[in-house]
Write a protein that holds these residues in place. Structure first.
Motif, PDB file in Angstrom:
ATOM      1  N   LEU A  73       0.831  -1.254  -0.095  1.00 42.85           N
ATOM      2  CA  LEU A  73      -0.016   0.167  -0.024  1.00 42.85           C
ATOM      3  C   LEU A  73       0.807   1.216  -0.004  1.00 42.85           C
ATOM      4  CD1 LEU A  73      -2.738  -0.947   2.748  1.00 42.85           C
ATOM      5  CD2 LEU A  73      -2.843  -1.370   0.119  1.00 42.85           C
ATOM      6  N   ASP A  74       0.336   2.496  -0.416  1.00 43.06           N
ATOM      7  CA  ASP A  74       1.030   3.463  -0.444  1.00 43.06           C
ATOM      8  C   ASP A  74       1.332   4.016   1.047  1.00 43.06           C
ATOM      9  OD1 ASP A  74       1.088   3.835  -3.216  1.00 43.06           O
ATOM     10  OD2 ASP A  74      -1.024   4.828  -3.159  1.00 43.06           O
ATOM     11  N   TRP A  75       2.321   5.213   1.310  1.00 41.21           N
ATOM     12  CA  TRP A  75       2.308   5.568   2.696  1.00 41.21           C
ATOM     13  C   TRP A  75       1.177   6.341   2.840  1.00 41.21           C
ATOM     14  CZ3 TRP A  75       6.059   4.905   5.868  1.00 41.21           C
ATOM     15  CH2 TRP A  75       7.320   4.248   5.607  1.00 41.21           C
ATOM     16  N   LEU A  86      -7.546  -8.942  11.626  1.00 43.37           N
ATOM     17  CA  LEU A  86      -7.125  -9.587  10.441  1.00 43.37           C
ATOM     18  C   LEU A  86      -7.997 -10.791  10.175  1.00 43.37           C
ATOM     19  CD1 LEU A  86      -5.490  -9.392   7.894  1.00 43.37           C
ATOM     20  CD2 LEU A  86      -3.658 -10.627   8.945  1.00 43.37           C
ATOM     21  N   LEU A  87      -8.917 -11.029   9.171  1.00 44.13           N
ATOM     22  CA  LEU A  87      -9.725 -12.239   9.277  1.00 44.13           C
ATOM     23  C   LEU A  87      -9.078 -13.386   8.435  1.00 44.13           C
ATOM     24  CD1 LEU A  87     -13.080 -10.415   7.878  1.00 44.13           C
ATOM     25  CD2 LEU A  87     -12.397 -11.184  10.241  1.00 44.13           C
ATOM     26  N   LYS A  88      -8.279 -12.963   7.538  1.00 40.53           N
ATOM     27  CA  LYS A  88      -7.451 -14.110   6.764  1.00 40.53           C
ATOM     28  C   LYS A  88      -6.133 -13.643   6.181  1.00 40.53           C
ATOM     29  CE  LYS A  88      -9.776 -14.182   2.345  1.00 40.53           C
ATOM     30  NZ  LYS A  88     -10.575 -15.000   1.384  1.00 40.53           N
ATOM     31  N   GLY A  89      -5.256 -14.302   5.958  1.00 41.09           N
ATOM     32  CA  GLY A  89      -3.787 -13.847   5.179  1.00 41.09           C
ATOM     33  C   GLY A  89      -3.080 -13.394   6.183  1.00 41.09           C
ATOM     34  N   GLN A  90      -2.020 -12.634   5.685  1.00 40.77           N
ATOM     35  CA  GLN A  90      -0.983 -12.062   6.456  1.00 40.77           C
ATOM     36  C   GLN A  90      -0.858 -10.550   6.231  1.00 40.77           C
ATOM     37  OE1 GLN A  90       2.467 -14.163   6.320  1.00 40.77           O
ATOM     38  NE2 GLN A  90       2.883 -13.221   4.235  1.00 40.77           N
ATOM     39  N   LEU A  91      -0.115  -9.673   7.100  1.00 38.92           N
ATOM     40  CA  LEU A  91       0.054  -8.495   6.712  1.00 38.92           C
ATOM     41  C   LEU A  91       1.164  -7.865   7.644  1.00 38.92           C
ATOM     42  CD1 LEU A  91      -1.002  -5.780   5.102  1.00 38.92           C
ATOM     43  CD2 LEU A  91      -2.509  -5.235   7.192  1.00 38.92           C
ATOM     44  N   ASP A  92       2.010  -7.106   6.949  1.00 35.22           N
ATOM     45  CA  ASP A  92       3.155  -6.457   7.759  1.00 35.22           C
ATOM     46  C   ASP A  92       2.828  -4.874   7.749  1.00 35.22           C
ATOM     47  OD1 ASP A  92       4.467  -8.671   8.626  1.00 35.22           O
ATOM     48  OD2 ASP A  92       5.492  -8.564   6.557  1.00 35.22           O
ATOM     49  N   VAL A  93       2.958  -4.142   8.524  1.00 34.38           N
ATOM     50  CA  VAL A  93       2.731  -2.801   8.789  1.00 34.38           C
ATOM     51  C   VAL A  93       4.016  -2.062   9.163  1.00 34.38           C
ATOM     52  CG1 VAL A  93       1.258  -0.781   9.812  1.00 34.38           C
ATOM     53  CG2 VAL A  93       0.229  -3.077   9.572  1.00 34.38           C
ATOM     54  N   HIS A  94       4.565  -1.061   8.527  1.00 33.95           N
ATOM     55  CA  HIS A  94       5.656  -0.521   8.569  1.00 33.95           C
ATOM     56  C   HIS A  94       5.585   0.974   8.653  1.00 33.95           C
ATOM     57  CE1 HIS A  94       8.004  -3.852   7.333  1.00 33.95           C
ATOM     58  NE2 HIS A  94       7.041  -3.933   6.370  1.00 33.95           N
ATOM     59  N   THR A  95       6.439   1.863   9.685  1.00 32.69           N
ATOM     60  CA  THR A  95       6.219   2.924  10.233  1.00 32.69           C
ATOM     61  C   THR A  95       7.609   3.671   9.589  1.00 32.69           C
ATOM     62  OG1 THR A  95       7.236   2.828  12.336  1.00 32.69           O
ATOM     63  CG2 THR A  95       4.888   2.869  12.114  1.00 32.69           C
ATOM     64  N   TYR A 118       2.748   2.326   6.129  1.00 32.64           N
ATOM     65  CA  TYR A 118       2.112   1.517   4.842  1.00 32.64           C
ATOM     66  C   TYR A 118       1.988   0.149   5.496  1.00 32.64           C
ATOM     67  CZ  TYR A 118       6.792  -0.479   4.078  1.00 32.64           C
ATOM     68  OH  TYR A 118       8.012  -0.896   3.864  1.00 32.64           O
ATOM     69  N   GLY A 119       0.880  -0.710   4.642  1.00 32.36           N
ATOM     70  CA  GLY A 119       0.893  -2.161   4.937  1.00 32.36           C
ATOM     71  C   GLY A 119       1.422  -2.925   3.599  1.00 32.36           C
ATOM     72  N   ILE A 120       1.872  -4.283   3.895  1.00 31.27           N
ATOM     73  CA  ILE A 120       2.330  -4.735   2.746  1.00 31.27           C
ATOM     74  C   ILE A 120       1.799  -6.323   3.108  1.00 31.27           C
ATOM     75  CG2 ILE A 120       4.846  -5.327   3.670  1.00 31.27           C
ATOM     76  CD1 ILE A 120       5.582  -5.244   0.696  1.00 31.27           C
ATOM     77  N   ASN A 121       1.261  -6.915   1.844  1.00 30.04           N
ATOM     78  CA  ASN A 121       0.730  -8.344   2.091  1.00 30.04           C
ATOM     79  C   ASN A 121       1.956  -9.271   1.261  1.00 30.04           C
ATOM     80  OD1 ASN A 121      -0.177 -10.847   1.948  1.00 30.04           O
ATOM     81  ND2 ASN A 121      -2.067 -10.260   0.970  1.00 30.04           N
ATOM     82  N   ASN A 122       2.765  -9.746   1.963  1.00 31.34           N
ATOM     83  CA  ASN A 122       4.006 -10.454   1.451  1.00 31.34           C
ATOM     84  C   ASN A 122       3.352 -11.927   1.166  1.00 31.34           C
ATOM     85  OD1 ASN A 122       6.071  -8.763   1.042  1.00 31.34           O
ATOM     86  ND2 ASN A 122       6.142  -8.811   3.425  1.00 31.34           N
ATOM     87  N   GLY A 123       2.338 -12.362   1.544  1.00 32.07           N
ATOM     88  CA  GLY A 123       1.810 -13.678   1.325  1.00 32.07           C
ATOM     89  C   GLY A 123       1.377 -14.090  -0.086  1.00 32.07           C
ATOM     90  N   ASP A 124       1.009 -15.317  -0.197  1.00 34.27           N
ATOM     91  CA  ASP A 124       0.342 -15.728  -1.417  1.00 34.27           C
ATOM     92  C   ASP A 124      -1.142 -15.710  -1.645  1.00 34.27           C
ATOM     93  OD1 ASP A 124       2.896 -16.363  -2.282  1.00 34.27           O
ATOM     94  OD2 ASP A 124       2.809 -18.258  -1.393  1.00 34.27           O
ATOM     95  N   GLU A 125      -1.935 -15.221  -0.254  1.00 33.29           N
ATOM     96  CA  GLU A 125      -3.331 -15.263  -0.679  1.00 33.29           C
ATOM     97  C   GLU A 125      -3.689 -13.806   0.003  1.00 33.29           C
ATOM     98  OE1 GLU A 125      -5.971 -17.105   2.528  1.00 33.29           O
ATOM     99  OE2 GLU A 125      -4.029 -17.402   3.863  1.00 33.29           O
TER     100      GLU A 125
END
Length: 145
Positions: A73-75, A86-95, A118-125
Protein backbone atom coordinates in the motif's frame (compact mmCIF):
# COMPACT_ATOMS: atom_id res chain seq x y z
CA UNK A 1 -31.21 -8.70 1.27
CA UNK A 2 -31.91 -5.34 2.92
CA UNK A 3 -33.34 -7.09 6.00
CA UNK A 4 -30.27 -9.35 6.18
CA UNK A 5 -27.88 -6.37 6.19
CA UNK A 6 -30.01 -4.62 8.84
CA UNK A 7 -29.92 -7.78 10.97
CA UNK A 8 -26.12 -8.01 10.65
CA UNK A 9 -25.74 -4.35 11.65
CA UNK A 10 -28.09 -4.80 14.59
CA UNK A 11 -26.14 -7.87 15.72
CA UNK A 12 -22.83 -5.96 15.55
CA UNK A 13 -24.32 -3.05 17.49
CA UNK A 14 -25.74 -5.34 20.19
CA UNK A 15 -22.46 -7.22 20.61
CA UNK A 16 -20.54 -3.91 20.63
CA UNK A 17 -22.86 -2.59 23.36
CA UNK A 18 -22.45 -5.73 25.42
CA UNK A 19 -18.66 -5.69 25.11
CA UNK A 20 -18.36 -1.98 25.82
CA UNK A 21 -20.76 -2.02 28.77
CA UNK A 22 -18.75 -1.25 31.90
CA UNK A 23 -20.41 -4.15 33.72
CA UNK A 24 -18.47 -6.55 31.46
CA UNK A 25 -14.91 -6.29 32.69
CA UNK A 26 -13.92 -9.77 31.53
CA UNK A 27 -14.77 -12.55 29.09
CA UNK A 28 -18.25 -13.99 29.40
CA UNK A 29 -19.23 -17.53 28.51
CA UNK A 30 -22.58 -19.19 28.93
CA UNK A 31 -24.53 -21.83 27.11
CA UNK A 32 -26.03 -19.24 24.73
CA UNK A 33 -23.45 -16.45 24.60
CA UNK A 34 -19.71 -16.19 24.23
CA UNK A 35 -18.07 -12.76 24.47
CA UNK A 36 -14.30 -12.77 24.15
CA UNK A 37 -12.27 -9.59 24.58
CA UNK A 38 -9.87 -9.53 21.65
CA UNK A 39 -8.05 -6.28 22.39
CA UNK A 40 -8.23 -3.42 24.85
CA UNK A 41 -5.61 -0.71 25.10
CA UNK A 42 -5.08 3.02 25.30
CA UNK A 43 -1.96 2.64 23.13
CA UNK A 44 -1.44 1.88 19.45
CA UNK A 45 0.63 -1.09 18.31
CA UNK A 46 3.84 1.00 18.32
CA UNK A 47 3.24 1.75 22.06
CA UNK A 48 2.23 5.41 21.56
CA UNK A 49 -0.65 6.67 23.69
CA UNK A 50 -3.79 7.22 21.65
CA UNK A 51 -4.85 10.87 21.29
CA UNK A 52 -8.00 12.27 22.88
CA UNK A 53 -11.09 12.09 20.73
CA UNK A 54 -11.62 15.38 18.89
CA UNK A 55 -14.72 17.47 19.47
CA UNK A 56 -17.52 17.18 16.98
CA UNK A 57 -20.24 14.78 15.90
CA UNK A 58 -18.85 11.24 16.30
CA UNK A 59 -19.05 9.02 13.25
CA UNK A 60 -18.17 5.32 13.30
CA UNK A 61 -17.10 3.69 10.04
CA UNK A 62 -16.50 -0.02 9.54
CA UNK A 63 -14.64 -1.12 6.40
CA UNK A 64 -13.83 -4.55 5.02
CA UNK A 65 -10.49 -4.21 3.23
CA UNK A 66 -8.93 -6.85 0.97
CA UNK A 67 -5.28 -6.54 -0.03
CA UNK A 68 -4.14 -8.73 -2.91
CA UNK A 69 -1.14 -11.04 -2.46
CA UNK A 70 2.27 -9.38 -2.86
CA UNK A 71 0.77 -5.87 -2.70
CA UNK A 72 2.32 -2.86 -0.96
CA UNK A 73 0.00 0.00 0.00
CA UNK A 74 1.01 3.65 -0.37
CA UNK A 75 2.36 5.64 2.58
CA UNK A 76 -0.58 7.06 4.51
CA UNK A 77 -1.74 8.13 7.96
CA UNK A 78 -5.02 8.05 9.86
CA UNK A 79 -6.15 11.20 11.70
CA UNK A 80 -8.67 9.10 13.65
CA UNK A 81 -8.41 6.21 16.07
CA UNK A 82 -9.01 2.86 14.41
CA UNK A 83 -8.62 -0.82 15.14
CA UNK A 84 -8.67 -3.89 12.93
CA UNK A 85 -9.10 -7.63 12.93
CA UNK A 86 -7.22 -9.59 10.27
CA UNK A 87 -9.68 -12.24 9.09
CA UNK A 88 -7.37 -14.10 6.74
CA UNK A 89 -3.93 -13.90 5.22
CA UNK A 90 -1.03 -11.92 6.63
CA UNK A 91 0.00 -8.28 6.74
CA UNK A 92 3.07 -6.31 7.78
CA UNK A 93 2.70 -2.67 8.85
CA UNK A 94 5.78 -0.41 8.69
CA UNK A 95 6.27 3.12 10.07
CA UNK A 96 8.74 5.78 8.95
CA UNK A 97 10.79 5.22 12.09
CA UNK A 98 11.34 1.57 11.06
CA UNK A 99 8.89 -0.05 13.47
CA UNK A 100 7.09 -3.11 12.11
CA UNK A 101 4.05 -5.08 13.17
CA UNK A 102 3.48 -8.54 11.63
CA UNK A 103 -0.10 -9.83 11.62
CA UNK A 104 -1.56 -13.23 10.78
CA UNK A 105 -5.19 -14.29 10.53
CA UNK A 106 -6.98 -13.77 13.85
CA UNK A 107 -4.67 -10.98 15.05
CA UNK A 108 -5.99 -7.59 16.13
CA UNK A 109 -4.34 -4.22 15.61
CA UNK A 110 -4.86 -0.84 17.26
CA UNK A 111 -3.54 1.32 14.47
CA UNK A 112 -1.11 4.21 14.75
CA UNK A 113 -2.70 7.68 14.61
CA UNK A 114 -1.18 10.61 12.68
CA UNK A 115 1.87 8.47 11.90
CA UNK A 116 3.03 7.80 8.34
CA UNK A 117 2.99 4.08 7.61
CA UNK A 118 2.18 1.49 4.96
CA UNK A 119 1.00 -2.11 4.88
CA UNK A 120 2.33 -4.90 2.73
CA UNK A 121 0.90 -8.32 2.05
CA UNK A 122 3.91 -10.54 1.37
CA UNK A 123 1.75 -13.67 1.39
CA UNK A 124 0.35 -15.82 -1.39
CA UNK A 125 -3.30 -15.23 -0.43
CA UNK A 126 -5.35 -12.06 -0.05
CA UNK A 127 -5.25 -10.36 3.33
CA UNK A 128 -8.75 -9.52 4.49
CA UNK A 129 -9.43 -7.28 7.45
CA UNK A 130 -12.27 -5.43 9.12
CA UNK A 131 -11.31 -1.94 10.30
CA UNK A 132 -13.34 0.08 12.82
CA UNK A 133 -12.79 3.87 12.68
CA UNK A 134 -13.90 6.17 15.52
CA UNK A 135 -13.93 9.49 13.69
CA UNK A 136 -15.73 12.79 13.46
CA UNK A 137 -18.35 13.44 10.80
CA UNK A 138 -16.78 15.09 7.76
CA UNK A 139 -13.19 14.15 8.67
CA UNK A 140 -11.12 11.85 6.44
CA UNK A 141 -10.23 8.36 7.65
CA UNK A 142 -6.97 8.20 5.70
CA UNK A 143 -4.57 10.76 4.25
CA UNK A 144 -2.10 9.65 1.54
CA UNK A 145 1.43 11.01 1.41
Amino acid sequence: MFFKSQFKLLTVLIVTFIVSNSVLAHDVKSRDLLVEKMTQSSKSWNKNTLPAYPKGQPEVTILRITIAPHTKLDWHKHPVINAAVLLKGQLDVHTEDKKTQHLVAGDTLIEVVNTWHYGINNGDEAAELIVFYAGIKGSPLTIKK
